[in-house]
Scaffold this active site. Sequence first.
Site, PDB file in Angstrom:
ATOM      1  N   LYS A  54       0.845  -1.205   0.000  1.00 34.34           N
ATOM      2  CA  LYS A  54       0.000   0.000   0.000  1.00 34.34           C
ATOM      3  C   LYS A  54       0.878   1.251   0.000  1.00 34.34           C
ATOM      4  O   LYS A  54       0.598   2.210  -0.719  1.00 34.34           O
ATOM      5  CB  LYS A  54      -0.938  -0.019   1.217  1.00 34.34           C
ATOM      6  CG  LYS A  54      -2.059  -1.049   1.060  1.00 34.34           C
ATOM      7  CD  LYS A  54      -2.826  -1.291   2.348  1.00 34.34           C
ATOM      8  CE  LYS A  54      -3.795  -2.456   2.182  1.00 34.34           C
ATOM      9  NZ  LYS A  54      -4.466  -2.860   3.427  1.00 34.34           N
ATOM     10  N   GLN A  98      -4.228  -1.686   9.798  1.00 33.54           N
ATOM     11  CA  GLN A  98      -4.154  -2.972   9.098  1.00 33.54           C
ATOM     12  C   GLN A  98      -4.730  -4.091   9.978  1.00 33.54           C
ATOM     13  O   GLN A  98      -4.345  -4.242  11.134  1.00 33.54           O
ATOM     14  CB  GLN A  98      -2.693  -3.283   8.729  1.00 33.54           C
ATOM     15  CG  GLN A  98      -2.506  -4.562   7.936  1.00 33.54           C
ATOM     16  CD  GLN A  98      -3.200  -4.524   6.571  1.00 33.54           C
ATOM     17  OE1 GLN A  98      -3.111  -3.542   5.836  1.00 33.54           O
ATOM     18  NE2 GLN A  98      -3.904  -5.597   6.231  1.00 33.54           N
ATOM     19  N   ASP A 121     -10.692   3.266   4.666  1.00 35.48           N
ATOM     20  CA  ASP A 121     -11.117   1.874   4.446  1.00 35.48           C
ATOM     21  C   ASP A 121     -12.647   1.775   4.367  1.00 35.48           C
ATOM     22  O   ASP A 121     -13.179   0.737   3.966  1.00 35.48           O
ATOM     23  CB  ASP A 121     -10.614   0.983   5.596  1.00 35.48           C
ATOM     24  CG  ASP A 121      -9.352   0.222   5.215  1.00 35.48           C
ATOM     25  OD1 ASP A 121      -9.153  -0.009   3.999  1.00 35.48           O
ATOM     26  OD2 ASP A 121      -8.580  -0.154   6.113  1.00 35.48           O
TER      27      ASP A 121
END
Length: 305
Positions: A54, A98, A121
Amino acid sequence: MPATKLDGTALAKTIRAEIAEQVAEHVGRGHRPPGLATVLVGDDPASQVYVRNKSAACAKVGITSLEHRLTPDTPQADLDALIDRLNADPEVDGILVQLPLPQGLDSKRALHRISPAKDVDGFHPMNQGLLLEGLPGLRPCTPTACMSLLAHHGVNLKGLRAVVLGRSEIVGKPMALMLLEQHATVTIAHSRTKDLPAVCREADLLVAAVGRPGLVEGFWIKPDAVVVDVGINRVEDEELAARIFAAEPKKLETLRAKGSVLCGDVRFGEAMQVASAVTPVPGGVGPLTIAGLLSNTLEAANQNR
Ligand code: NAD
């Protein structure tokens, strides 16, 4: 005739190039580059790879990534404090924690603590609620990726019978809502669904997001259906591999050569003989998910100005 392979890598490249242009325009208008803060707790090897990928993807489009690493024994209060700091930091447009978090940490509590405006997200209840109402907001990247792939390939969702296999907050549920928004008739199937193969066989569009390698066999798929495989599974067991890759000898060869091989929830080789279009794993939904994260970060930067 074998199905069309729905290539996510090529489309992701195009989308990333568009994002890079938009980031350059954003900076050209006198703003600092968008900033994404990643939070990695613990030393899970797969999570380390995801965060590294990412950050690399951010760098390529001109987004600044700010990595925060915490030890696996970090108390929840310290994680909370870091999220609070990032929420208040004017240099940070997006925050990504994460998953999975190490045992003992409450991921829902962490995700709910992220400011909805920085929730790139799309997992915060505020953003999930906006999606439920069909309103603009930061949307989860993986279902968004599936929708871009379907749109790009001209799949008309209106009135289509869609089955979403899996009901997670991250993929299954938001996927079902996005399909519903585009007027598909949606069934959500899961681990307690009776006669899964029969339910799946009714689908003109089957989206598998389960995390079980090769669960979906060829006979589960309606002839000419479109199949989107979200699952990413690493297979090391040769016996399992021999069963699920019977129609894909190359995967077996890779497993023997490298000791493991990646595959989806769908038996790709079998699906290619029945469906009209299938996403591969890797190279299908995955690359587009990262593109979605970049796009959300840019959107957050524009909104937060
Ligand atoms: P999850 O474990 O949170 O949810 C899995 C869902 O599948 C659950 O709702 C469960 O009810 C259902 N399920 C489990 N076993 C089943 C079975 N035998 N039959 C029917 N349903 C079953 O997983 P998730 O976070 O939604 O991820 C699903 C898969 O997608 C995983 O392989 C994950 O690695 C992958 N994933 C890929 C991307 C990507 O970018 N391509 C992004 C996120 C997740």
